[in-house]
Design a protein around this motif. Structure first.
Motif, PDB file in Angstrom:
ATOM      1  N   PHE A  34     166.996 122.852 140.735  1.00 19.18           N
ATOM      2  CA  PHE A  34     167.746 124.051 141.077  1.00 19.18           C
ATOM      3  C   PHE A  34     167.212 125.254 140.299  1.00 19.18           C
ATOM      4  N   TYR A  36     169.141 128.818 139.242  1.00 18.93           N
ATOM      5  CA  TYR A  36     170.347 129.631 139.252  1.00 18.93           C
ATOM      6  C   TYR A  36     169.988 131.016 138.711  1.00 18.93           C
ATOM      7  N   GLN A  38     171.791 134.674 137.075  1.00 16.82           N
ATOM      8  CA  GLN A  38     172.980 135.321 136.513  1.00 16.82           C
ATOM      9  C   GLN A  38     172.695 136.807 136.399  1.00 16.82           C
ATOM     10  N   LEU A  44     177.019 132.619 137.175  1.00 16.75           N
ATOM     11  CA  LEU A  44     175.864 131.910 137.687  1.00 16.75           C
ATOM     12  C   LEU A  44     175.981 131.681 139.191  1.00 16.75           C
ATOM     13  N   LEU A  46     173.779 130.065 142.663  1.00 15.60           N
ATOM     14  CA  LEU A  46     172.662 129.240 143.097  1.00 15.60           C
ATOM     15  C   LEU A  46     171.664 130.086 143.876  1.00 15.60           C
ATOM     16  N   GLU A  88     169.105 137.106 134.600  1.00 16.59           N
ATOM     17  CA  GLU A  88     168.605 135.945 133.865  1.00 16.59           C
ATOM     18  C   GLU A  88     168.503 134.771 134.842  1.00 16.59           C
ATOM     19  N   PHE A  90     167.761 130.680 135.489  1.00 15.66           N
ATOM     20  CA  PHE A  90     167.837 129.366 134.854  1.00 15.66           C
ATOM     21  C   PHE A  90     167.336 128.293 135.809  1.00 15.66           C
ATOM     22  N   LYS A  94     168.905 117.833 137.872  1.00  9.81           N
ATOM     23  CA  LYS A  94     169.927 116.780 137.894  1.00  9.81           C
ATOM     24  C   LYS A  94     169.224 115.466 138.163  1.00  9.81           C
ATOM     25  N   LYS A 105     175.050 115.313 135.724  1.00  7.03           N
ATOM     26  CA  LYS A 105     175.113 116.579 135.017  1.00  7.03           C
ATOM     27  C   LYS A 105     173.833 117.356 135.264  1.00  7.03           C
ATOM     28  N   LEU A 106     173.915 118.662 135.082  1.00 14.67           N
ATOM     29  CA  LEU A 106     172.741 119.511 135.146  1.00 14.67           C
ATOM     30  C   LEU A 106     172.198 119.706 133.731  1.00 14.67           C
ATOM     31  N   PHE A 108     169.823 122.239 131.816  1.00 17.60           N
ATOM     32  CA  PHE A 108     169.299 123.584 132.031  1.00 17.60           C
ATOM     33  C   PHE A 108     168.153 123.904 131.089  1.00 17.60           C
ATOM     34  N   GLY A 109     167.271 124.748 131.562  1.00 20.18           N
ATOM     35  CA  GLY A 109     166.321 125.385 130.677  1.00 20.18           C
ATOM     36  C   GLY A 109     167.027 126.505 129.922  1.00 20.18           C
ATOM     37  N   THR A 110     166.315 127.107 128.981  1.00 21.82           N
ATOM     38  CA  THR A 110     166.936 128.123 128.128  1.00 21.82           C
ATOM     39  C   THR A 110     167.035 129.486 128.815  1.00 21.82           C
TER      40      THR A 110
END
Lengths: 118, 113
Positions: A34, A36, A38, A44, A46, A88, A90, A94, A105-106, A108-110
């Motif tokens: 995915f 996402y 923001q 957030l 998709l 931003e 992300f 999953k 759960k997902l 995430f990258g930073t």
């Protein structure tokens, strides 16, 4: 444990420039991928997703991403960015798919902060 | 339709106090997730609920954190004896089933002073 790397933490582009944001993940099994976004002051949303099939997926607002299994990558691209793309971004993974509990759960990258200048 | 909602949007509390954060998922979504977004840490998974199954609590950072989901809908995340390192944005997400994409709420910004 799954990990996700986004190599670009801050990107500044001029309008109409092309964008590519890198994303690599660690797990070699079946995953869902995915991106996402923001926007400032918003939650957030998709942008696009890959579950299976064509590894080139298209999302909203002209964004696309390519899943390259051999490289464990899912890079985000846009041919021509606009000022309104400032946000931003992300990458999230999953998996492993089919495993109950922790596989849902997902991870995430930073995040990558993109600023598009007029 | 209505998205995921969270309350309060902002919460300031003193160190040592307990807080409760609420999440209303999208109607009909069976899966509910809590994440934490903090500076320098990115987004971290906390806990996952799916129907009547036992929740996946593997992301909870300490036993001061707990969550429940009543009636398969609304969820409450409770942090006891808050610490300054608990300051973060707490995000809730829901999905139609665990194999579908997750939709995020606006988050609760928690500040522990």
């Amino acid at each position: 444990a799954q990990s996700v790397s986004q190599h670009n933490h801050h990107v500044i582009l001029s309008e109409a420039a092309s964008l590519e944001l890198g994303c690599n993940y660690s797990y070699g099994g079946t995953v869902n991928l995915f991106w996402y976004v923001q926007y400032p002051g918003q939650h957030l949303q998709l942008l696009l997703k890959y579950f299976s099939g064509d590894p080139l997926v298209k999302g909203i607002k002209g964004f696309e991403a390519e899943f390259i299994k051999s490289k464990f990558s899912f890079n985000l691209r846009k041919p021509s960015v606009q000022w309104s793309d400032t946000a931003e971004y992300f990458c999230a993974v999953k998996g492993p798919v089919g495993v109950t509990g922790g596989g849902n759960k997902l991870t995430f990258g930073t995040g990558t902060q993109l600023k598009v200048e007029l | 339709g209505a998205g995921v909602s969270q309350s309060p949007s902002n919460k300031v509390t003193e160190k040592g106090k307990d807080v409760e954060l609420r999440c209303d998922p999208i109607s009909g979504h069976t899966a509910l997730y809590w994440y934490r977004q903090s500076l320098g840490q990115g987004l971290e998974f906390l806990i996952y609920f799916q129907g009547n199954s036992a929740p996946d609590k593997s992301g909870l950072p300490s036993d001061r954190f707990s969550a429940e989901r009543t009636g398969g809908s609304v969820s409450t995340l409770t942090i006891q004896r808050t610490q300054q390192e608990d300051s973060a944005v707490y995000l809730c997400a829901s999905s139609l089933w665990d194999s579908y994409e997750q939709y995020f709420g606006p988050g609760t910004r928690l500040t522990v002073t």
